[in-house]
Enzyme design. Structure first.
Site, PDB file in Angstrom:
ATOM      1  N   TYR A  51       2.672   9.685   0.315  1.00  0.00           N
ATOM      2  CA  TYR A  51       3.671   9.075   1.209  1.00  0.00           C
ATOM      3  C   TYR A  51       5.113   9.243   0.736  1.00  0.00           C
ATOM      4  O   TYR A  51       6.038   9.055   1.521  1.00  0.00           O
ATOM      5  CB  TYR A  51       3.425   7.568   1.375  1.00  0.00           C
ATOM      6  CG  TYR A  51       2.068   7.163   1.891  1.00  0.00           C
ATOM      7  CD1 TYR A  51       1.246   8.054   2.577  1.00  0.00           C
ATOM      8  CD2 TYR A  51       1.596   5.863   1.688  1.00  0.00           C
ATOM      9  CE1 TYR A  51      -0.007   7.660   3.032  1.00  0.00           C
ATOM     10  CE2 TYR A  51       0.358   5.462   2.146  1.00  0.00           C
ATOM     11  CZ  TYR A  51      -0.442   6.373   2.816  1.00  0.00           C
ATOM     12  OH  TYR A  51      -1.669   5.985   3.264  1.00  0.00           O
TER      13      TYR A  51
ATOM     14  N   HIS B 114      -7.855   9.201  -2.068  1.00  0.00           N
ATOM     15  CA  HIS B 114      -7.288   9.090  -0.720  1.00  0.00           C
ATOM     16  C   HIS B 114      -8.241   9.628   0.364  1.00  0.00           C
ATOM     17  O   HIS B 114      -8.393   9.025   1.424  1.00  0.00           O
ATOM     18  CB  HIS B 114      -5.951   9.847  -0.680  1.00  0.00           C
ATOM     19  CG  HIS B 114      -4.999   9.366   0.360  1.00  0.00           C
ATOM     20  ND1 HIS B 114      -3.638   9.365   0.187  1.00  0.00           N
ATOM     21  CD2 HIS B 114      -5.197   8.876   1.606  1.00  0.00           C
ATOM     22  CE1 HIS B 114      -3.051   8.886   1.270  1.00  0.00           C
ATOM     23  NE2 HIS B 114      -3.968   8.589   2.140  1.00  0.00           N
TER      24      HIS B 114
ATOM     25  N   LYS C 135      -2.727   5.893  -4.269  1.00  0.00           N
ATOM     26  CA  LYS C 135      -3.874   6.768  -3.990  1.00  0.00           C
ATOM     27  C   LYS C 135      -3.682   8.164  -4.572  1.00  0.00           C
ATOM     28  O   LYS C 135      -2.565   8.684  -4.610  1.00  0.00           O
ATOM     29  CB  LYS C 135      -4.075   6.901  -2.469  1.00  0.00           C
ATOM     30  CG  LYS C 135      -4.091   5.566  -1.747  1.00  0.00           C
ATOM     31  CD  LYS C 135      -4.422   5.683  -0.274  1.00  0.00           C
ATOM     32  CE  LYS C 135      -4.063   4.408   0.465  1.00  0.00           C
ATOM     33  NZ  LYS C 135      -2.664   4.358   0.903  1.00  0.00           N
TER      34      LYS C 135
ATOM     35  N   ASP D 177       0.845  -1.193   0.000  1.00  0.00           N
ATOM     36  CA  ASP D 177       0.000   0.000   0.000  1.00  0.00           C
ATOM     37  C   ASP D 177       0.882   1.245   0.000  1.00  0.00           C
ATOM     38  O   ASP D 177       1.691   1.447   0.910  1.00  0.00           O
ATOM     39  CB  ASP D 177      -0.871  -0.014   1.272  1.00  0.00           C
ATOM     40  CG  ASP D 177      -1.840   1.154   1.302  1.00  0.00           C
ATOM     41  OD1 ASP D 177      -2.868   1.076   0.613  1.00  0.00           O
ATOM     42  OD2 ASP D 177      -1.553   2.151   2.002  1.00  0.00           O
TER      43      ASP D 177
HETATM   44  N1  LIG Z   1      -5.908   5.624   3.527  1.00  0.00           N
HETATM   45  C1  LIG Z   1      -5.475   6.340   4.538  1.00  0.00           C
HETATM   46  O1  LIG Z   1      -5.932   7.476   4.757  1.00  0.00           O
HETATM   47  C2  LIG Z   1      -4.395   5.792   5.438  1.00  0.00           C
HETATM   48  C3  LIG Z   1      -4.120   6.427   6.651  1.00  0.00           C
HETATM   49  C4  LIG Z   1      -3.138   5.877   7.478  1.00  0.00           C
HETATM   50  C5  LIG Z   1      -2.454   4.735   7.074  1.00  0.00           C
HETATM   51  N2  LIG Z   1      -2.715   4.155   5.854  1.00  0.00           N
HETATM   52  C6  LIG Z   1      -1.982   2.949   5.401  1.00  0.00           C
HETATM   53  O2  LIG Z   1      -2.093   1.954   6.391  1.00  0.00           O
HETATM   54  C7  LIG Z   1      -0.787   1.529   6.775  1.00  0.00           C
HETATM   55  C8  LIG Z   1      -0.789   1.043   8.211  1.00  0.00           C
HETATM   56  O3  LIG Z   1      -1.156   2.069   9.081  1.00  0.00           O
HETATM   57  P1  LIG Z   1      -0.145   2.655  10.188  1.00  0.00           P
HETATM   58  O4  LIG Z   1       1.230   2.580   9.633  1.00  0.00           O
HETATM   59  O5  LIG Z   1      -0.675   3.939  10.618  1.00  0.00           O
HETATM   60  O6  LIG Z   1      -0.391   1.761  11.436  1.00  0.00           O
HETATM   61  P2  LIG Z   1      -0.236   0.289  12.010  1.00  0.00           P
HETATM   62  O7  LIG Z   1       0.149  -0.728  11.015  1.00  0.00           O
HETATM   63  O8  LIG Z   1      -1.503   0.104  12.753  1.00  0.00           O
HETATM   64  O9  LIG Z   1       0.932   0.514  13.047  1.00  0.00           O
HETATM   65  C9  LIG Z   1       2.230   0.767  12.645  1.00  0.00           C
HETATM   66  C10 LIG Z   1       3.096   0.915  13.882  1.00  0.00           C
HETATM   67  O10 LIG Z   1       3.002  -0.278  14.674  1.00  0.00           O
HETATM   68  C11 LIG Z   1       4.302  -0.798  14.896  1.00  0.00           C
HETATM   69  N3  LIG Z   1       4.193  -2.260  14.786  1.00  0.00           N
HETATM   70  C12 LIG Z   1       3.927  -2.992  13.680  1.00  0.00           C
HETATM   71  N4  LIG Z   1       3.898  -4.305  13.968  1.00  0.00           N
HETATM   72  C13 LIG Z   1       4.152  -4.403  15.289  1.00  0.00           C
HETATM   73  C14 LIG Z   1       4.257  -5.511  16.167  1.00  0.00           C
HETATM   74  N5  LIG Z   1       4.110  -6.765  15.756  1.00  0.00           N
HETATM   75  N6  LIG Z   1       4.536  -5.251  17.487  1.00  0.00           N
HETATM   76  C15 LIG Z   1       4.699  -3.978  17.915  1.00  0.00           C
HETATM   77  N7  LIG Z   1       4.625  -2.896  17.133  1.00  0.00           N
HETATM   78  C16 LIG Z   1       4.333  -3.109  15.814  1.00  0.00           C
HETATM   79  C17 LIG Z   1       5.192  -0.229  13.808  1.00  0.00           C
HETATM   80  O11 LIG Z   1       6.492  -0.018  14.295  1.00  0.00           O
HETATM   81  P3  LIG Z   1       7.793  -0.821  13.712  1.00  0.00           P
HETATM   82  O12 LIG Z   1       7.931  -0.406  12.270  1.00  0.00           O
HETATM   83  O13 LIG Z   1       8.891  -0.322  14.564  1.00  0.00           O
HETATM   84  O14 LIG Z   1       7.504  -2.279  13.875  1.00  0.00           O
HETATM   85  C18 LIG Z   1       4.535   1.117  13.525  1.00  0.00           C
HETATM   86  O15 LIG Z   1       5.049   2.102  14.404  1.00  0.00           O
HETATM   87  C19 LIG Z   1       0.095   2.753   6.497  1.00  0.00           C
HETATM   88  O16 LIG Z   1       1.460   2.412   6.429  1.00  0.00           O
HETATM   89  C20 LIG Z   1      -0.492   3.219   5.186  1.00  0.00           C
HETATM   90  O17 LIG Z   1       0.009   2.440   4.110  1.00  0.00           O
HETATM   91  C21 LIG Z   1      -3.698   4.660   5.053  1.00  0.00           C
END
Ligand SMILES: NC(=O)c1ccc[n+]([C@@H]2O[C@H](COP(=O)([O-])OP(=O)(O)OC[C@H]3O[C@@H](n4cnc5c(N)ncnc54)[C@H](OP(=O)(O)O)[C@@H]3O)[C@@H](O)[C@H]2O)c1
Length: 329
Positions: free
Chosen positions: A62, A125, A92, A57
């Protein structure tokens, strides 16, 4: 086994309304903070590909499209996959390009940065239009313009017809906006990518989307669990999940991701740039949560973690979060 004979996790797929298959666990590349340089990120993504991730994604916002493209190219070179078709790449459209005549050029720029001929999924987006050329999220309300939902969607349909986006969809859309597209468009959105985690389980939106054949994908499924900086405040009370995780011998992240995917009609995009944690996150397909465990997670108090306040303005299109989220703020 992957193309090199190494054992990788096989991530199940869901069939979208477009007829295309999408792996139910995607790998996020959106970072709140400092994004690694493209070459560094591409190496991280190659680790993920080795582990079995195929769905990536990204977004124009980004700054990670180049890295995703490099990782795809290097995975092919190294023989980790046999063909580009094995990947599911989502990107997006950012808000300054949400103008009828800017959508196709924006997708062409995305494809150029990715070095690909098509994306598997192209999403609007946010249901927001900004002045052309604006960068990043709005720091001033002056850049916000009324959102031209059907003009933007018609241009997305054109991207689909041209074969540049195999599926098209939206992100951060509420039910009223979805029904506008369903009532007036030709191609229904295949996906609505929205915040979904134990703190914001999206029951209403999921019910609506299920009835309309729109697949829901969870962003921030871990609720920024483990994230640094602004996300270190205790956003979710993880006590219930910690108990379940301890009882099952799983990690908190695994329990959360499993609780989302186990619902059957939802996929998730998680992000970890740490090899151990990205591996941990993918190990969720050979065990289950009990009904009682799922019900305990459902009881967690609900509130959005990222409401998109920066798109709300008294003199703009969305005067309140209620407006932005179609009555489900
Ligand atoms: N469409 C939209 O508007 C939108 C908005 C926000 C996000 N997104 C997409 O969704 C993706 C995921 O969302 P996100 O990055 O906000 O949040 P997430 O996946 O919920 O959380 C990411 C965080 O959790 C940590 N993490 C991951 N696996 C872990 C584990 N097993 N144990 C402990 N910590 C863990 C990661 O740190 P480490 O890297 O240090 O493991 C990172 O800091 C984004 O990267 C993006 O591609 C889309």
């Amino acid at each position: 086994m992957d193309a090199r004979g190494k054992k990788a996790v096989v991530i199940p797929e869901v069939v979208l309304s477009s007829g295309k298959k999408m792996p139910v666990l995607g790998f996020g590349t959106g970072v709140f903070g400092k994004t690694p340089p493209a070459q560094t990120l591409a190496l991280i993504l190659l680790d993920a590909i080795e582990l079995g991730y195929r769905h990536f994604d990204t977004a124009a916002l980004y700054g990670t499209e180049e890295a995703v493209g490099l990782a795809v190219a290097q995975a092919l070179e190294r023989g980790l996959v046999k063909s580009r078709d094995e990947f599911f790449i989502t990107s997006k459209l950012w808000c300054p390009d949400a103008h009828h005549d800017l959508v196709l050029p924006a997708l062409k720029s995305t494809l150029q940065r990715l070095g690909l001929e098509y994306v598997d999924l192209y999403l609007i987006h946010w249901p927001v239009r900004m002045k052309p050329g604006t960068t990043g999220v709005p720091t001033s309300k002056d850049v916000l313009l009324p959102f031209d939902i059907m003009g933007t969607w018609e241009a997305m349909e054109e991207c689909s017809r041209l074969g540049l986006a195999k599926s098209i969809g939206v992100s951060n859309f509420g039910t009223k906006k979805l029904s506008q597209i369903l009532d007036n468009g030709t191609i229904p959105p295949a996906v609505n990518q929205v915040e979904m985690n134990p703190s914001w389980q999206q029951e209403k939106l999921r019910d609506y989307c299920k009835g309309k054949g729109i697949h829901v994908t969870a962003w921030s499924p871990l609720g920024f669990y483990g994230a640094a900086a602004w996300a270190t405040k205790p956003l979710i009370d993880y006590a219930i999940i910690k108990d379940i995780a301890a009882a099952k011998g799983k990690s908190v992240a695994q329990v959360i991701l499993r609780s989302i995917i186990q619902q059957g009609d939802v996929s998730a995009i998680s992000r970890s740039f740490n090899k151990e944690r990205m591996k941990d996150n993918a190990q969720i397909f050979d065990w289950e949560l009990t009904e009682d465990e799922m019900n305990k997670i459902k009881e967690i108090p609900q509130r959005r973690l990222n409401a998109g306040d920066f798109f709300v303005s008294e003199d703009g299109q969305y005067k309140s979060l209620d407006d932005l989220w179609d009555g489900n703020p």
